[in-house]
Design a protein around this motif. Structure first.
Motif, PDB file in Angstrom:
ATOM      1  N   PRO A  22       1.934 -35.199  28.599  1.00 19.69           N
ATOM      2  CA  PRO A  22       2.022 -34.856  27.420  1.00 19.69           C
ATOM      3  C   PRO A  22       1.027 -36.018  26.375  1.00 19.69           C
ATOM      4  O   PRO A  22       0.488 -36.982  27.099  1.00 19.69           O
ATOM      5  N   THR A  23       0.959 -35.659  25.261  1.00 19.22           N
ATOM      6  CA  THR A  23      -0.024 -36.455  24.484  1.00 19.22           C
ATOM      7  C   THR A  23       0.508 -37.971  24.355  1.00 19.22           C
ATOM      8  O   THR A  23       1.646 -38.268  24.177  1.00 19.22           O
TER       9      THR A  23
ATOM     10  N   ARG B 281      -1.071 -32.399  26.739  1.00 22.03           N
ATOM     11  CA  ARG B 281      -0.313 -31.099  26.341  1.00 22.03           C
ATOM     12  C   ARG B 281       0.930 -31.025  26.053  1.00 22.03           C
ATOM     13  O   ARG B 281       1.902 -31.876  26.811  1.00 22.03           O
ATOM     14  N   SER B 282       1.328 -30.457  25.011  1.00 20.58           N
ATOM     15  CA  SER B 282       2.799 -30.410  24.697  1.00 20.58           C
ATOM     16  C   SER B 282       3.577 -29.277  25.646  1.00 20.58           C
ATOM     17  O   SER B 282       3.355 -28.378  25.894  1.00 20.58           O
TER      18      SER B 282
ATOM     19  N   HIS C  52       6.107 -27.959  25.199  1.00 18.77           N
ATOM     20  CA  HIS C  52       6.575 -26.727  24.510  1.00 18.77           C
ATOM     21  C   HIS C  52       5.736 -25.919  24.202  1.00 18.77           C
ATOM     22  O   HIS C  52       6.074 -24.801  23.468  1.00 18.77           O
ATOM     23  N   HIS C  53       4.307 -25.890  24.452  1.00 19.15           N
ATOM     24  CA  HIS C  53       3.316 -24.990  23.901  1.00 19.15           C
ATOM     25  C   HIS C  53       2.908 -24.115  25.173  1.00 19.15           C
ATOM     26  O   HIS C  53       2.027 -24.810  25.907  1.00 19.15           O
TER      27      HIS C  53
ATOM     28  N   HIS D 119      -1.208 -24.214  25.641  1.00 19.76           N
ATOM     29  CA  HIS D 119      -1.687 -25.237  26.208  1.00 19.76           C
ATOM     30  C   HIS D 119      -1.508 -25.660  27.662  1.00 19.76           C
ATOM     31  O   HIS D 119      -2.144 -26.006  28.518  1.00 19.76           O
TER      32      HIS D 119
ATOM     33  N   ASP E 210      14.151 -36.650  26.553  1.00 21.33           N
ATOM     34  CA  ASP E 210      13.000 -36.121  26.602  1.00 21.33           C
ATOM     35  C   ASP E 210      12.318 -36.425  27.686  1.00 21.33           C
ATOM     36  O   ASP E 210      11.276 -35.278  28.222  1.00 21.33           O
TER      37      ASP E 210
ATOM     38  N   ILE F  32      10.216 -33.265  29.651  1.00 23.73           N
ATOM     39  CA  ILE F  32       8.853 -33.331  30.072  1.00 23.73           C
ATOM     40  C   ILE F  32       8.615 -32.961  31.599  1.00 23.73           C
ATOM     41  O   ILE F  32       7.984 -32.125  32.023  1.00 23.73           O
TER      42      ILE F  32
END
Length: 447
Positions: free
Chosen positions: A259-260, A339-340, A342-343, A346, A374, A378
């Motif tokens: 993730p970012t 990358r999220s 949840h997207h 992406h 979380d 992920i």
């Protein structure tokens, strides 16, 4: 039924008293902690109270409930009255005598009353486990009157409710204080340490139970022995580790995903610097993170400082071409855009880049400062693309236990951990011992 209160300093001690006096068939009714002594509620000694019960006279004989008449047609003396935690039931004989005084003196009860009792008993859920079938329900022998039948049926229903209640209460012993657990006083500080480090309640209970099973009770106050046992248990959970090995006849392609904001670009710079400067390996860097201009510039700066080529690619096909240009290298590191999880779009773009690159190792980078729930989400989203794990920002959290919470549930190896921004210093190869040290907050101690 016999009910008794037991008090002790610990759960183990109190349960030992219950088992010793009432046996292994005892049922736990209630458990609680309280303080004894002290002054105005202060400085009291912590104590554990257990309310337990046991059936003194298991119902196993027909005559206990349905009393046989003697040869003269009257009932023999009843047995001892049933008892519960609040008192005793009146004897069946007393009930029958009272019915006799009101006019029910016939030596032969009506068949309808007995059959009614039998029908109610057979329709009552689970009652056959407590009471055998009445042998006099056919009305051919002396039985009990309708009034007595009603009272017996009432007792039967009450016993059924009591049994269900006790079965539910008996399950309380497994979770005395929720996930917090109740521990002997010498071990309380260790349970508190694990909670402070962010380790989940169920895992804390498991670790503490292992200590109680493997360290003698007289050694619970010896910190070195308890710590050694605890570290060994954690080390076993963190046993799956594996670092990067350079390729021999062809380059080993390593992609970093995640993730970012977890520090992928900084981490890839540390890896490249370590292998090129320290290990003298031939390394190339490729970045597909064109969403952030700063990321491209940062990686180019790393490359110039350590003397490593850096390529920027915009498409999956461009990534494959860049890899072919560096086929003479021993290691090729690929930096991907954050990358999220949840997207979906992406994640699809990331999958397209990886399908073209065909990396041997795909390392999911996650921040140790992320809360456990979380981290689990992920991991679940990136897991199909992942072969190894990297944990970053261990210097930014006091809850290193979040790493342990995840490793207890997954099977992928941990490759590296990072604990600062300095390149290439603040990165370490993950080992069970190092992970254990960080999880317990011993990062300043060196083994």
């Amino acid at each position: 039924m016999r009910v008794k209160r037991f008090v002790g300093d610990t759960v183990a001690e109190t349960m030992g008293k219950v088992k010793k006096e009432l046996g292994s068939d005892a049922v736990i009714l209630q458990t609680r902690q309280f303080k004894e002594g002290g002054f105005l509620g202060l400085f009291g000694r912590p104590r554990v109270e257990v309310m337990a019960a046991i059936e003194e006279e298991p119902v196993r004989k027909k005559e206990d409930i349905f009393l046989k008449p003697n040869t003269q047609g009257s009932f023999p003396n009843s047995r001892e009255s049933f008892s519960n935690s609040q008192g005793s039931y009146t004897t069946l004989q007393d009930s029958l005598n009272k019915d006799s005084e009101t006019g029910t003196k016939s030596s032969t009860a009506s068949a309808g009353g007995i059959n009614s009792l039998a029908n109610r008993r057979n329709s009552s859920e689970g009652s056959k486990n407590f009471y055998p079938r009445n042998p006099y329900a056919d009305g051919t022998s002396n039985g009990v009157s309708n009034g007595a039948s009603s009272k017996v049926h009432s007792l039967e229903a009450e016993f059924q409710e009591m049994r269900k209640l006790l079965e539910n209460m008996n399950r309380q012993i497994e979770g005395l204080d929720g996930d917090q657990g109740v521990y002997p006083e010498p071990l309380q500080k260790w349970a508190s340490l694990l909670r402070e480090r962010g380790i989940e309640g169920k895992l804390v209970k498991r670790l503490m139970r292992n200590i109680q099973q493997n360290v003698r009770e007289e050694d619970w106050a010896i910190d070195q022995r308890v710590r050694a046992c605890l570290k060994e248990n954690i080390r076993q959970i963190c046993a799956n580790t594996a670092a990067i090995q350079p390729g021999v006849r062809k380059p080993r392609i390593v992609a970093l995903i995640g993730p970012t904001g977890v520090g992928k670009t900084t981490t890839i710079g540390k890896l490249a610097a370590g292998f090129s400067i320290v290990d003298k390996r031939k390394v190339a860097l490729i970045t597909a993170d064109t969403y952030r201009v700063a990321a491209v510039e940062q990686l180019k700066t790393f490359g110039e400082i350590i003397g490593v080529p850096v390529d920027v690619v915009m498409t999956p096909s461009g990534l494959k071409e860049a890899i072919q240009q560096h086929w003479d290298k021993e290691l090729i590191f690929i930096d991907t855009a954050g990358r999220s999880p949840h997207h979906d779009l992406h994640m699809s773009e990331l999958r397209a880049f990886l399908e073209k690159a065909e990396p041997e190792l795909t390392m999911l980078v996650m921040s140790a400062a992320t809360q456990s729930s979380d981290l689990a989400k992920i991991y679940e989203r990136f897991e199909p693309l992942t072969t190894h794990l990297i944990f970053t920002k261990l210097d930014e959290t006091v809850s290193g236990g979040t790493i342990l919470n995840l490793l207890d549930k997954v099977n992928l190896p941990v490759a590296y951990i990072t604990n600062g921004q300095n390149v290439p210093d603040d990165i370490e190869v993950a080992t069970p011992e190092r992970l254990t040290r960080y999880i317990l907050g011993e990062e300043d101690r060196r083994e």
